[in-house]
Design an enzyme around this catalytic site. Structure first.
Site, PDB file in Angstrom:
ATOM      1  NE  ARG A  57      -3.933  -2.223   0.026  1.00  0.00           N
ATOM      2  CZ  ARG A  57      -3.659  -3.440  -0.587  1.00  0.00           C
ATOM      3  NH1 ARG A  57      -2.610  -3.623  -1.255  1.00  0.00           N
ATOM      4  NH2 ARG A  57      -4.470  -4.163  -0.398  1.00  0.00           N
ATOM      5  CB  SER A 100      -8.928  -1.370   4.180  1.00  0.00           C
ATOM      6  OG  SER A 100      -9.461  -2.617   3.399  1.00  0.00           O
ATOM      7  CD  GLU A 132      -5.631   0.401   2.291  1.00  0.00           C
ATOM      8  OE1 GLU A 132      -5.496  -0.850   2.896  1.00  0.00           O
ATOM      9  OE2 GLU A 132      -6.229   0.636   1.596  1.00  0.00           O
TER      10      GLU A 132
HETATM   11  N1  EPU Z   1     -12.351 -10.771   8.921  1.00  0.00           N
HETATM   12  C1  EPU Z   1     -13.162 -10.748  10.068  1.00  0.00           C
HETATM   13  N2  EPU Z   1     -13.723  -9.605  10.481  1.00  0.00           N
HETATM   14  C2  EPU Z   1     -14.135  -8.682   9.663  1.00  0.00           C
HETATM   15  C3  EPU Z   1     -13.307  -8.356   8.546  1.00  0.00           C
HETATM   16  C4  EPU Z   1     -12.602  -9.407   8.306  1.00  0.00           C
HETATM   17  O1  EPU Z   1     -12.957 -11.757  10.698  1.00  0.00           O
HETATM   18  O2  EPU Z   1     -15.000  -7.602  10.243  1.00  0.00           O
HETATM   19  C5  EPU Z   1     -11.542 -11.671   8.223  1.00  0.00           C
HETATM   20  C6  EPU Z   1     -12.096 -12.316   7.125  1.00  0.00           C
HETATM   21  O3  EPU Z   1     -13.088 -13.382   7.546  1.00  0.00           O
HETATM   22  C7  EPU Z   1     -11.199 -12.919   6.230  1.00  0.00           C
HETATM   23  C8  EPU Z   1      -9.914 -11.986   6.844  1.00  0.00           C
HETATM   24  O4  EPU Z   1     -10.201 -11.175   7.960  1.00  0.00           O
HETATM   25  O5  EPU Z   1     -10.891 -14.108   6.808  1.00  0.00           O
HETATM   26  C9  EPU Z   1      -9.353 -11.122   5.639  1.00  0.00           C
HETATM   27  O6  EPU Z   1     -10.517 -10.228   5.327  1.00  0.00           O
HETATM   28  P1  EPU Z   1     -10.752 -10.129   3.928  1.00  0.00           P
HETATM   29  O7  EPU Z   1     -10.502 -11.404   3.238  1.00  0.00           O
HETATM   30  O8  EPU Z   1     -12.269  -9.601   3.553  1.00  0.00           O
HETATM   31  O9  EPU Z   1      -9.849  -9.070   3.353  1.00  0.00           O
HETATM   32  P2  EPU Z   1      -9.339  -7.810   4.009  1.00  0.00           P
HETATM   33  O10 EPU Z   1      -7.663  -8.253   4.412  1.00  0.00           O
HETATM   34  O11 EPU Z   1      -9.955  -7.122   4.928  1.00  0.00           O
HETATM   35  C10 EPU Z   1      -8.035  -7.032   2.026  1.00  0.00           C
HETATM   36  C11 EPU Z   1      -7.967  -5.677   1.364  1.00  0.00           C
HETATM   37  C12 EPU Z   1      -8.970  -5.014   0.715  1.00  0.00           C
HETATM   38  C13 EPU Z   1      -9.486  -5.869  -0.573  1.00  0.00           C
HETATM   39  C14 EPU Z   1      -9.543  -7.451   0.134  1.00  0.00           C
HETATM   40  C15 EPU Z   1     -10.135  -8.326  -0.989  1.00  0.00           C
HETATM   41  C16 EPU Z   1      -6.299  -4.250   2.774  1.00  0.00           C
HETATM   42  C17 EPU Z   1      -6.034  -3.453   3.858  1.00  0.00           C
HETATM   43  N3  EPU Z   1      -7.380  -4.658   2.353  1.00  0.00           N
HETATM   44  O12 EPU Z   1      -8.965  -6.927   2.868  1.00  0.00           O
HETATM   45  O13 EPU Z   1      -8.713  -3.855  -0.008  1.00  0.00           O
HETATM   46  O14 EPU Z   1     -10.535  -5.724  -1.130  1.00  0.00           O
HETATM   47  O15 EPU Z   1      -8.341  -7.854   0.810  1.00  0.00           O
HETATM   48  O16 EPU Z   1      -8.899  -8.699  -1.677  1.00  0.00           O
HETATM   49  O17 EPU Z   1      -5.335  -4.980   2.249  1.00  0.00           O
HETATM   50  C18 EPU Z   1      -8.592  -1.615   0.600  1.00  0.00           C
HETATM   51  O18 EPU Z   1      -7.514  -1.684   0.431  1.00  0.00           O
HETATM   52  O19 EPU Z   1      -9.161  -0.379   0.567  1.00  0.00           O
HETATM   53  C19 EPU Z   1      -9.481  -2.662   0.233  1.00  0.00           C
HETATM   54  C20 EPU Z   1     -10.827  -2.684   0.351  1.00  0.00           C
END
Ligand code: EPU
Length: 306
Positions: A180, A229, A299
């Site tokens: 990022r 995020s 972020e």
């Molecule tokens: N999770 C929870 N509780 C929550 C949210 C997530 O337990 O409230 C768990 C999910 O179940 C999952 C894990 O956390 O097992 C990861 O969550 P998720 O796969 O939704 O992805 P993320 O890490 O939250 C990242 C990027 C997103 C992108 C998604 C999908 C970052 C900070 N965020 O999110 O990017 O859309 O992967 O690829 O790297 C952004 O950067 O603005 C963004 C939305």
């Protein structure tokens, strides 16, 4: 700072000039006080001349793309906010070699359009972008990405406008992308990028896009304004998971709320202000630090005084 700088700038460059413009109209969060001046350049040359003028006169400048990853303070921004989204646009094929295709993409092009262009032509490499809002310049500046990839994977070189309007092109080896982050010098504005994709394979792209679409639909809140995020994911963990474990889902301050659906999103339920968002950020940070000993890094970028 010069007193009548806006008048003077109007004589020198073309574009839209919006004085005391509420920035909430230009951010996906729908939050932000007024910019002393919001300037949308008409052309690349206008942008270069504007930066030269602002730097020469010591006027603070901020550059935004589509405003999708920022939180602007309620008191707004003194100086000039330059908005590039939808103004500096264009995608051109510059060369094809073997199985690769090189594109020149202007910073103000919507990321969605770059992805559509690639999928239509059967070029592979942009699928990860699907569903990421914002402009190409903003996406590169924040090395936007998903589990499928990030901007660093497709950027070959960047053309930047540096201090005083100087143009510089830097090759991938000298762009220090990280999670990022883009790592280009502070003063630089991304003007355009050379993007390299692979040729051939509409079906592959459409399949990955469909998977991503389904996944996001059930895991991210779409109905309310947000900035995506809020925190970066800590190494080998997820900010959303930690904030949820801290019991903070649904915590609301005025119209700002930690999303029930995904705890790393803060949503604006109507008239949220930046002050309430910052309070929620502080609470999430201190609770996660207290419970897990992990310091969450932002972020989203903060613009203005908090
Ligand atoms: N999770 C929870 N509780 C929550 C949210 C997530 O337990 O409230 C768990 C999910 O179940 C999952 C894990 O956390 O097992 C990861 O969550 P998720 O796969 O939704 O992805 P993320 O890490 O939250 C990242 C990027 C997103 C992108 C998604 C999908 C970052 C900070 N965020 O999110 O990017 O859309 O992967 O690829 O790297 C952004 O950067 O603005 C963004 C939305």
């Amino acid at each position: 700072m010069k007193k009548d700088w806006i008048k003077e700038m109007r004589i020198l460059v073309e574009g839209s000039f919006l004085a005391d413009e509420p920035l909430r109209k230009h951010t996906s969060f729908r939050i932000g006080g007024p910019a002393e001046l919001l300037y949308i350049p008409k052309s690349q040359d206008d942008l270069i001349r504007a930066i030269h003028f602002l730097d020469k006169n010591g006027i603070k400048r901020y550059v935004i793309g589509a405003g999708t990853n920022i939180l602007v303070s309620d008191s707004g921004l003194k100086g000039c906010v330059i908005k590039l989204a939808n103004s500096l646009r264009g995608i051109k094929v510059i060369k094809k070699e073997k199985q690769k295709v090189h594109l020149n993409v202007m910073a103000g092009e919507p990321l969605r359009r770059l992805n559509e262009f690639a999928v239509k032509k059967g070029y592979i490499g942009t699928e990860f972008c699907f569903g990421i809002p914002g402009s190409v310049g903003g996406a590169i500046a924040g090395n936007a990405g998903t589990r499928l990839g990030e901007m660093a994977d497709i950027v070959k070189s960047l053309t930047l406008v540096r201090e005083m309007g100087e143009i510089e092109t830097i090759e991938r080896e000298r762009i220090f992308f990280s999670y990022r982050e883009c790592g280009i010098p502070e003063d630089s504005v991304i003007l355009s990028a050379e993007v390299v994709l692979r040729d051939g394979g509409r079906d592959v792209s459409i399949k990955s896009i469909e998977e991503l679409r389904q996944y996001r639909k059930k895991s991210q809140p779409y109905g309310y304004p947000s900035a995506g995020s809020v925190f970066k994911n800590p190494k080998e963990d997820s900010a959303g998971r930690l904030i949820e474990l801290a019991g903070l889902k649904g915590l609301r301050l005025n119209d700002a709320e930690i999303s029930q659906m995904h705890a790393n999103f803060i949503i604006n339920r109507g008239k949220a202000d930046a002050k309430s968002v910052i309070k929620l950020i502080d609470i999430a940070r201190s609770e996660v630090q207290k419970l897990f000993g992990i310091r969450l890094e932002l972020e989203i970028r903060l613009l203005g005084e908090f």
